[in-house]
Design a protein around this motif. Structure first.
Motif, PDB file in Angstrom:
ATOM      1  N   LYS A  78       0.863  -1.189   0.000  1.00 49.50           N
ATOM      2  CA  LYS A  78       0.000   0.000   0.000  1.00 49.50           C
ATOM      3  C   LYS A  78       0.893   1.230   0.000  1.00 49.50           C
ATOM      4  CE  LYS A  78      -4.306   1.396   0.140  1.00 49.50           C
ATOM      5  NZ  LYS A  78      -5.509   0.933   0.781  1.00 49.50           N
TER       6      LYS A  78
ATOM      7  N   THR B  73      -3.401   1.141  -3.857  1.00 49.13           N
ATOM      8  CA  THR B  73      -2.808  -0.192  -3.899  1.00 49.13           C
ATOM      9  C   THR B  73      -2.080  -0.365  -5.226  1.00 49.13           C
ATOM     10  OG1 THR B  73      -4.604  -1.066  -2.538  1.00 49.13           O
ATOM     11  CG2 THR B  73      -3.265  -2.663  -3.769  1.00 49.13           C
TER      12      THR B  73
ATOM     13  N   SER C 227      -7.560  -2.717   3.716  1.00 52.71           N
ATOM     14  CA  SER C 227      -8.925  -3.228   3.564  1.00 52.71           C
ATOM     15  C   SER C 227      -9.656  -2.622   2.365  1.00 52.71           C
ATOM     16  CB  SER C 227      -9.730  -2.967   4.842  1.00 52.71           C
ATOM     17  OG  SER C 227      -9.912  -1.572   5.049  1.00 52.71           O
ATOM     18  N   PHE C 228      -9.074  -1.609   1.725  1.00 53.25           N
ATOM     19  CA  PHE C 228      -9.675  -1.031   0.525  1.00 53.25           C
ATOM     20  C   PHE C 228      -8.573  -0.740  -0.481  1.00 53.25           C
ATOM     21  CE2 PHE C 228      -8.729   2.342   3.529  1.00 53.25           C
ATOM     22  CZ  PHE C 228      -8.096   3.309   2.763  1.00 53.25           C
ATOM     23  N   GLY C 229      -8.943  -0.627  -1.750  1.00 54.43           N
ATOM     24  CA  GLY C 229      -7.949  -0.468  -2.797  1.00 54.43           C
ATOM     25  C   GLY C 229      -7.506   0.965  -3.012  1.00 54.43           C
TER      26      GLY C 229
ATOM     27  N   PRO D  94     -14.944  -3.280  -9.039  1.00 51.91           N
ATOM     28  CA  PRO D  94     -14.526  -3.086  -7.644  1.00 51.91           C
ATOM     29  C   PRO D  94     -13.146  -2.444  -7.530  1.00 51.91           C
ATOM     30  CG  PRO D  94     -15.447  -5.280  -7.956  1.00 51.91           C
ATOM     31  CD  PRO D  94     -15.317  -4.665  -9.316  1.00 51.91           C
ATOM     32  N   GLU D  95     -12.256  -2.751  -8.471  1.00 54.61           N
ATOM     33  CA  GLU D  95     -10.907  -2.201  -8.387  1.00 54.61           C
ATOM     34  C   GLU D  95     -10.880  -0.707  -8.705  1.00 54.61           C
ATOM     35  OE1 GLU D  95     -11.463  -3.700 -12.603  1.00 54.61           O
ATOM     36  OE2 GLU D  95     -12.004  -4.318 -10.573  1.00 54.61           O
TER      37      GLU D  95
ATOM     38  N   SER E  11     -13.398   1.405  -7.513  1.00 53.22           N
ATOM     39  CA  SER E  11     -14.216   2.108  -6.531  1.00 53.22           C
ATOM     40  C   SER E  11     -13.299   2.904  -5.616  1.00 53.22           C
ATOM     41  CB  SER E  11     -15.044   1.113  -5.720  1.00 53.22           C
ATOM     42  OG  SER E  11     -14.195   0.279  -4.961  1.00 53.22           O
ATOM     43  N   ARG E  12     -13.858   3.770  -4.810  1.00 55.06           N
ATOM     44  CA  ARG E  12     -13.022   4.566  -3.903  1.00 55.06           C
ATOM     45  C   ARG E  12     -13.629   4.648  -2.519  1.00 55.06           C
ATOM     46  NH1 ARG E  12     -14.550   9.542  -7.144  1.00 55.06           N
ATOM     47  NH2 ARG E  12     -15.963  10.786  -5.865  1.00 55.06           N
ATOM     48  N   ARG E  13     -12.771   4.668  -1.534  1.00 56.07           N
ATOM     49  CA  ARG E  13     -13.158   4.846  -0.141  1.00 56.07           C
ATOM     50  C   ARG E  13     -13.042   6.333   0.205  1.00 56.07           C
ATOM     51  NH1 ARG E  13     -12.715   1.635   4.475  1.00 56.07           N
ATOM     52  NH2 ARG E  13     -13.401  -0.021   3.062  1.00 56.07           N
TER      53      ARG E  13
ATOM     54  N   ASP F 284     -19.152   0.053  -7.089  1.00 51.74           N
ATOM     55  CA  ASP F 284     -18.370  -1.092  -6.640  1.00 51.74           C
ATOM     56  C   ASP F 284     -18.722  -2.374  -7.389  1.00 51.74           C
ATOM     57  OD1 ASP F 284     -17.612   0.809  -4.891  1.00 51.74           O
ATOM     58  OD2 ASP F 284     -17.903  -0.364  -3.089  1.00 51.74           O
TER      59      ASP F 284
ATOM     60  N   GLY G 245      -8.429   5.220  -1.875  1.00 54.13           N
ATOM     61  CA  GLY G 245      -9.196   6.146  -1.049  1.00 54.13           C
ATOM     62  C   GLY G 245      -8.666   7.558  -1.198  1.00 54.13           C
TER      63      GLY G 245
END
Length: 322
Positions: free
Chosen positions: A154, A202, A175-177, A241-242, A244-246, A237, A179
């Motif tokens: 990361k 990521t 836990s997320f790709g 999914p790859e 998406s954003r947090r 998502d 953000g």
């Protein structure tokens, strides 16, 4: 009676000896990897450390500097990152990207290294149409290189004109790709779009290739890489999914514009602010004579700058940047 390896071959046939050796290997594997304790990569890191010295870090905090004028800001960023975060305990490198074509003095590069930055020289990413962008936006696509650094699990990318005020380990959460923090505009705070000055990403070659392809196939927005990233990481998502954003809390990229335009909200977040981003005005030692809206947060940056200079014995003055 002591049984040597030669004598053991007399007591056991070859097939039994093979099964015995196999059993010992399985038992050893179980003890190392299957019993409760640290995960396997920790065992490998410990092995690497014992054999070869410190292993590569798992994570990285990254910035980039494109010219000499921004060196003081990168120095203070690096100083404040380490002041409020235990990077060895976090297993985290501090890496600064510098374009191969630059005007940064050798003495400045030495200071960056002394403060703790690992230098990576990178090529410019040529984007069609970037020549029409605002001058200081044209090379911002350099940050795309972060997606190619797959040796890290990361990466937290932080613009050089930021100051860290607390623990930022949340940006390295796996836990997320991807953000980012909502942006601040004169008429909109928090915005539905995000500011690209602080990113949690990521590394992935697939994402890097897709990002370049996306950039080349679409009209280049006025805000350069920030506009591209907002469009790229905007899909639902359940579609990609790859991509998406947090949404990361505002305190991880507290935009200086909020100090003048949304003072009540700024004051409510200040005590917990982890990163302050000097977007609309940079700290300078030149006395302010007009549009002096941001002197208080700028003074806190100057305090960190002065503390760092005293610690390292530096006498360099700040550039006169508005």
């Amino acid at each position: 009676m002591q049984i040597t390896g030669f004598q053991l071959s007399q007591f056991l046939p070859a097939s039994r000896r093979g099964r015995l050796i196999f059993g010992l290997i399985v038992t050893l594997f179980s003890l190392v990897f299957l019993l409760p304790g640290p995960p396997p990569h920790h065992h490998m890191h410990n092995f690497y450390h014992n054999r070869f010295g410190p292993p590569p870090a798992l994570y990285a905090i990254v910035t980039n500097v494109q010219n000499e004028a921004y060196v003081p800001y990168a120095l203070t960023l690096g100083y404040t990152i380490q002041k409020y975060n235990d990077l060895p305990d976090m297993d985290t490198d501090m890496v600064i990207m510098i374009p191969r074509a630059h005007d940064i003095r050798a003495s400045s590069i030495s200071k960056l290294q002394r403060i703790g930055w690992q230098i990576r020289f990178v090529d410019d990413i040529e984007i069609s149409g970037s020549e029409n962008l605002q001058n200081n936006y044209r090379r911002n696509f350099l940050k795309f290189w972060c997606w190619t650094w797959v040796e890290y699990r990361k990466i937290a990318f932080v613009d050089a004109d930021c100051m860290v005020r607390g623990d930022i380990s949340r940006l390295l959460n796996e836990s997320f790709g991807f953000g980012a923090v909502p942006d601040c505009w004169p008429e909109n705070f928090p915005s539905k779009t995000f500011n690209a000055g602080v990113l949690s990403l990521t590394p992935s070659m697939e994402t890097f290739d897709a990002l370049l392809k996306f950039t080349g196939e679409n009209e280049l927005p006025w805000d350069a890489e920030q506009g591209v990233l907002n469009r790229f990481f905007s899909l639902p998502d359940d579609v990609f999914p790859e991509r998406s954003r947090r949404v990361i809390p505002l305190t991880y990229n507290l935009n200086l514009l909020a100090f003048s335009n949304y003072r009540e909200e700024w004051d409510g977040m200040w005590d917990d602010a982890r990163i302050v981003h000097f977007t609309v005005a940079k700290p300078t030692t030149t006395p302010c004579v007009e549009n002096c809206f941001w002197e208080e947060p700028k003074q806190e940056w100057i305090n960190e700058w002065d503390e760092m200079r005293r610690r390292y014995g530096w006498t360099s003055k700040l550039p006169n940047m508005a």
